[in-house]
Write a protein that holds these residues in place. Structure first.
Motif, PDB file in Angstrom:
ATOM      1  N   ASP A 179       0.849  -1.199   0.000  1.00 25.25           N
ATOM      2  CA  ASP A 179       0.000   0.000   0.000  1.00 25.25           C
ATOM      3  C   ASP A 179       0.876   1.237   0.000  1.00 25.25           C
ATOM      4  N   SER A 180       0.805   2.003  -1.008  1.00 26.27           N
ATOM      5  CA  SER A 180       1.546   3.263  -1.092  1.00 26.27           C
ATOM      6  C   SER A 180       0.851   4.140  -2.105  1.00 26.27           C
ATOM      7  N   ALA A 181       1.120   5.393  -1.944  1.00 22.96           N
ATOM      8  CA  ALA A 181       0.502   6.344  -2.859  1.00 22.96           C
ATOM      9  C   ALA A 181       1.547   7.376  -3.242  1.00 22.96           C
ATOM     10  N   VAL A 182       1.475   7.830  -4.459  1.00 24.47           N
ATOM     11  CA  VAL A 182       2.394   8.855  -4.960  1.00 24.47           C
ATOM     12  C   VAL A 182       1.549  10.066  -5.315  1.00 24.47           C
ATOM     13  N   VAL A 183       2.009  11.219  -4.784  1.00 21.95           N
ATOM     14  CA  VAL A 183       1.275  12.448  -5.044  1.00 21.95           C
ATOM     15  C   VAL A 183       2.157  13.315  -5.926  1.00 21.95           C
ATOM     16  N   TYR A 184       1.616  13.730  -7.033  1.00 25.23           N
ATOM     17  CA  TYR A 184       2.325  14.605  -7.943  1.00 25.23           C
ATOM     18  C   TYR A 184       1.801  16.010  -7.758  1.00 25.23           C
ATOM     19  N   ARG A 185       2.754  16.952  -7.658  1.00 28.35           N
ATOM     20  CA  ARG A 185       2.348  18.346  -7.488  1.00 28.35           C
ATOM     21  C   ARG A 185       1.901  18.891  -8.820  1.00 28.35           C
TER      22      ARG A 185
END
Length: 179
Positions: free
Chosen positions: A147-153
């Protein structure tokens, strides 16, 4: 002489019921015979005395200061009683308000619990036309990675802004280390 007084006291009449009118005159004459006559004098008029004027008593400054202090303390005491009465009134009003708010809280908690009561939710959902999904409508997803999430600005700045942000972060971490 004792006999004479006994006669008058016990009503002795010597056989006659007629009252002796001259008896009082004789007694008076016998009493007056032994006295010396004093010449009759006119009282000399006393000169009228004028009331003596007393000097006005002036209270000492210490007495005046004590009177003023005592008056101030009495006024302070009365104002304290007034304030105490106001505070007691405020406290009783607040207690009644607290009891009303506690009653309101119980009513709201009851209403809240009814809202989230499962039987009520189920009944309302069924009335709205909802029903449980069948086994054909349910799908389970399994993800192979952790479980992981990547947030792009979306508002990525320029290179200069990135450098300034990294320097500010480094300075703040150094300052935080020495605190």
């Amino acid at each position: 002489m004792a006999q004479k007084y006994d006669r008058r006291r016990y009503g002795y009449t010597d056989g006659s019921l007629a009252y002796d009118l001259d008896a009082l005159a004789r007694e008076r004459a016998l009493d007056d015979a032994g006295r010396m006559e004093q010449p009759h004098r006119e009282p000399t008029p006393q000169p009228k005395r004028q009331p003596v004027a007393r000097p006005v008593a002036k209270p000492s400054p210490l007495v005046l200061a004590c009177a003023v202090l005592l008056t101030g303390l009495v006024v302070l005491l009365l104002m304290g009683y007034v304030r105490l009465t106001q505070v007691n009134t405020d406290i009783s009003e607040m207690k009644s308000e607290i009891s009303q708010l506690e009653e309101r809280q119980v009513a709201l908690l009851t209403q809240y619990e009814k809202t989230f009561d499962l039987a009520t939710v189920k009944r309302v959902a069924e009335e709205a036309g909802m029903k449980k999904p069948t086994s054909g409508q349910v799908e389970y997803l399994e993800l192979p990675s952790s479980d992981s999430a990547v947030v792009y600005r979306g508002d990525a700045g320029t290179a200069l802004e990135n450098i300034v942000d990294s320097i500010a972060a480094a300075v703040s971490s150094v300052v935080e280390y020495f605190r």
